[in-house]
Design a protein around this motif. Structure first.
Motif, mmCIF file in Angstrom:
data_model
loop_
_atom_site.group_PDB
_atom_site.id
_atom_site.type_symbol
_atom_site.label_atom_id
_atom_site.label_comp_id
_atom_site.label_asym_id
_atom_site.label_seq_id
_atom_site.Cartn_x
_atom_site.Cartn_y
_atom_site.Cartn_z
ATOM 1 N N CYS A 163 44.249 34.975 36.625
ATOM 2 C CA CYS A 163 43.522 35.154 35.356
ATOM 3 C C CYS A 163 44.332 36.011 34.385
ATOM 4 C CB CYS A 163 42.154 35.783 35.620
ATOM 5 S SG CYS A 163 40.973 34.660 36.399
ATOM 6 N N TRP A 164 44.946 37.062 34.906
ATOM 7 C CA TRP A 164 45.791 37.908 34.057
ATOM 8 C C TRP A 164 46.938 37.082 33.463
ATOM 9 C CZ3 TRP A 164 45.237 42.034 31.464
ATOM 10 C CH2 TRP A 164 44.502 43.124 31.914
ATOM 11 N N THR A 165 47.577 36.262 34.303
ATOM 12 C CA THR A 165 48.712 35.471 33.838
ATOM 13 C C THR A 165 48.292 34.485 32.761
ATOM 14 O OG1 THR A 165 49.740 35.652 36.023
ATOM 15 C CG2 THR A 165 50.556 33.920 34.570
ATOM 16 N N GLU A 166 47.159 33.792 32.974
ATOM 17 C CA GLU A 166 46.663 32.844 31.980
ATOM 18 C C GLU A 166 46.296 33.559 30.680
ATOM 19 O OE1 GLU A 166 46.488 29.604 32.011
ATOM 20 O OE2 GLU A 166 47.249 29.350 34.045
ATOM 21 N N TYR A 167 45.670 34.719 30.806
ATOM 22 C CA TYR A 167 45.249 35.492 29.628
ATOM 23 C C TYR A 167 46.456 35.945 28.817
ATOM 24 C CZ TYR A 167 43.467 39.538 27.012
ATOM 25 O OH TYR A 167 43.162 40.455 26.025
ATOM 26 N N LEU A 168 47.450 36.524 29.497
ATOM 27 C CA LEU A 168 48.632 37.029 28.804
ATOM 28 C C LEU A 168 49.459 35.897 28.204
ATOM 29 C CD1 LEU A 168 49.768 39.792 31.347
ATOM 30 C CD2 LEU A 168 48.657 40.141 29.136
ATOM 31 N N THR A 169 49.575 34.783 28.929
ATOM 32 C CA THR A 169 50.339 33.648 28.418
ATOM 33 C C THR A 169 49.714 33.088 27.147
ATOM 34 O OG1 THR A 169 51.083 33.070 30.648
ATOM 35 C CG2 THR A 169 51.240 31.356 28.959
ATOM 36 N N THR A 170 48.394 32.992 27.135
ATOM 37 C CA THR A 170 47.697 32.499 25.944
ATOM 38 C C THR A 170 47.912 33.428 24.759
ATOM 39 O OG1 THR A 170 45.995 31.443 27.306
ATOM 40 C CG2 THR A 170 45.447 31.850 24.995
ATOM 41 N N LYS A 171 47.786 34.727 25.001
ATOM 42 C CA LYS A 171 47.963 35.702 23.921
ATOM 43 C C LYS A 171 49.381 35.659 23.363
ATOM 44 C CE LYS A 171 43.935 37.780 23.721
ATOM 45 N NZ LYS A 171 43.117 37.769 22.479
#
Length: 509
Positions: A163-171
């Motif tokens: 979830c952290w990876t998906e969140y940071l990648t999107t941002k």
């Protein structure tokens, strides 16, 4: 604290980047800044330094090290604090030691590294193993995972790595956020530090994009640095003090450090900005409408006159008002004197006519200066093409017993011609906002002299230069471009003297 331990500056992920920029960013803290920095002196000894992308990163790391050596807090926290103060080290130091550090960290949206830690009884090895194996639910995907599989910030919010990876990648990739990524928890404004981002992101492309965003923020927030505005140039310019002076990048682009536009003497940045905005927006379209149309005095709909008769009938089906185009008064009182409006002179009609004339006059003034501004801009583009034809002429001259040094006068002549064209272009911006007075008349005379001499030089350089009397031609070209240089200097000296002595008065339109 040693920056070598920080993940942002040293890659320990085991992944090899597909681009060199990743490794350079990671290892830059180990390389001292080059002492052979490229510096040039320009007008009034305005000194500046050209920074390549590698040097920008090195300079940023040096700033972090310098501050971190005093405050002794994690390097990534130091970077967030510096960004909060627009990389003003003195201001950060002053706030840091004013006695209210908690408020400082709150404003910067980071957890204070000096917060008090309540001592807890030590856990046994069995208790620690049990705690790490206990399942915890991720508040984003709601999957139950061992607590050691969750990652969080100092604020205490933890989520699974995916979830952290998906969140940071999107941002980073979709929203273009770097230095302002906050915690993934709802309504938590604590910023994600660089070490956490670099440890969670595995995709080299995302890492590189994040590093570019951080570097870009470093330059844009720093009042003593500016990106070179030339297309496809990744250099930045660093100065000792910020001023409206020319900076010359190593790519050859010359620009004003204060506003980033092409070097625009003699007009100042504030008026150039207004001029560009005036040319870009639809204000002149509105002026044209005001100058060529009128409003129906009854329903206020916009009407354009498309015939010779001044008897107007509003085509609005709900209005159908009869009025005179000249005075905007009712048509009935005109009687048999169709085109004689002196009988009807009420205040409202007079005001409408005055506004119409004012709009027409403003439009004509703008078009006068805009046409001359655009003409010199277009000529400047053509003059740049002269370099190719001049190169051919220089090669021809070398075949007639003239050395390479002797034929450089042609290249110099084109340089002077382009400088004069650019100066003339911006003199019309300066003149557009200038009020009439004795000094403005002198300015216009200098402008006329420079314009005439520039046109003469341009015409002469476009002629075919034959091999006959080359020495005579060389002397004539040198005389012409030297005269242009002198007239340009006279004009600019007069404008700057006016700035110093407050001669110039402006029309704010």
């Amino acid at each position: 604290m040693d920056l070598d331990d920080d993940i942002l500056y040293e890659d320990d992920s085991g992944n090899e980047s597909s681009e060199n920029g990743d490794d350079q960013f990671m290892e830059m803290n180990m390389e001292p800044e080059s002492s052979s920095s490229q510096k040039r002196d320009e007008v009034d000894d305005f000194q500046f330094e050209i920074l390549t992308p590698d040097k920008i990163v090195s300079h940023m790391v040096d700033c972090i090290k310098e501050v971190n050596a005093v405050v002794e807090i994690p390097a990534t926290t130091t970077r967030i604090l510096l960004n909060h103060f627009r990389w003003d080290k003195e201001k950060l130091m002053e706030r840091y030691y004013d006695g209210d550090q908690d408020k400082l960290f709150t404003e910067a949206h980071v957890i204070s590294p000096h917060r008090s830690i309540v001592s807890k009884p030590k856990k046994t090895t069995r208790q620690t193993a049990a705690a790490s194996s206990a399942e915890v639910t991720c508040e984003i995907c709601f999957l139950s995972l061992p607590s050691k599989g969750l990652t969080g910030l100092e604020c205490g919010h933890k989520f699974c790595t995916l979830c952290w990876t998906e969140y940071l990648t999107t941002k980073i990739m979709d929203e273009g956020m770097g230095q302002t990524i906050s915690c993934a928890a709802h309504k938590c404004d604590i910023l994600v530090d660089d070490a956490t981002v670099m440890s969670l992101i595995r995709d080299p492309r995302v890492k590189l994009k994040y590093q570019h965003l951080i570097t870009n923020s470093f330059v844009e927030c720093n009042r003593l640095m500016r990106w070179c505005p030339a297309p496809d140039c990744g250099n930045a310019v660093k100065v000792a003090y910020s001023d409206a002076k020319p900076a010359l990048c190593s790519c050859g682009h010359r620009f004003c450090f204060a506003c980033g536009e092409n070097w625009h003497e003699p007009v100042r940045c504030v008026w150039l900005k207004k001029w560009i905005r005036k040319c870009d927006d639809d204000s002149e379209t509105s002026n044209w409408i005001a100058a060529n149309t009128k409003e129906c005095p009854k329903c206020r709909i916009t009407i354009e006159k498309d015939g010779g008769c001044n008897h107007m009938i509003c085509k609005n089906q709900n209005c159908k008002a009869d009025f005179c185009w000249v005075c905007l008064g009712p048509w009935e009182p005109h009687g048999s004197s169709w085109y004689n409006c002196n009988r009807f002179d009420e205040d409202d009609a007079k005001k409408a006519r005055d506004n119409q004339e004012l709009s027409r006059s403003m439009l004509q003034r703008y078009l006068f200066y805009c046409n001359r501004y655009m003409n010199h801009m277009q000529s400047l583009k053509f003059e740049h093409k002269l370099y190719a034809s001049i190169k051919v002429k220089m090669e021809e001259m070398q075949q007639h017993n003239m050395s390479w040094i002797e034929v450089q006068f042609l290249h110099k002549a084109v340089d002077v011609l382009c400088q004069c064209r650019q100066t003339l272009m911006f003199t019309y911006v300066f003149a557009f906002y200038l009020k009439k007075n004795n000094q403005s008349i002198i300015f216009e005379d200098n402008q006329k002299d420079l314009e005439n001499s520039t046109e003469t030089l341009s015409e002469f350089l476009e002629r075919d230069i034959t091999s006959e009397l080359l020495v005579d031609i060389k002397q004539k070209v040198q005389d012409k471009y030297r005269y242009c240089e002198s007239r340009r200097k006279v004009l600019l000296d007069h404008v700057y003297e006016g700035y110093d002595k407050d001669w110039w008065e402006y029309i704010d339109i």
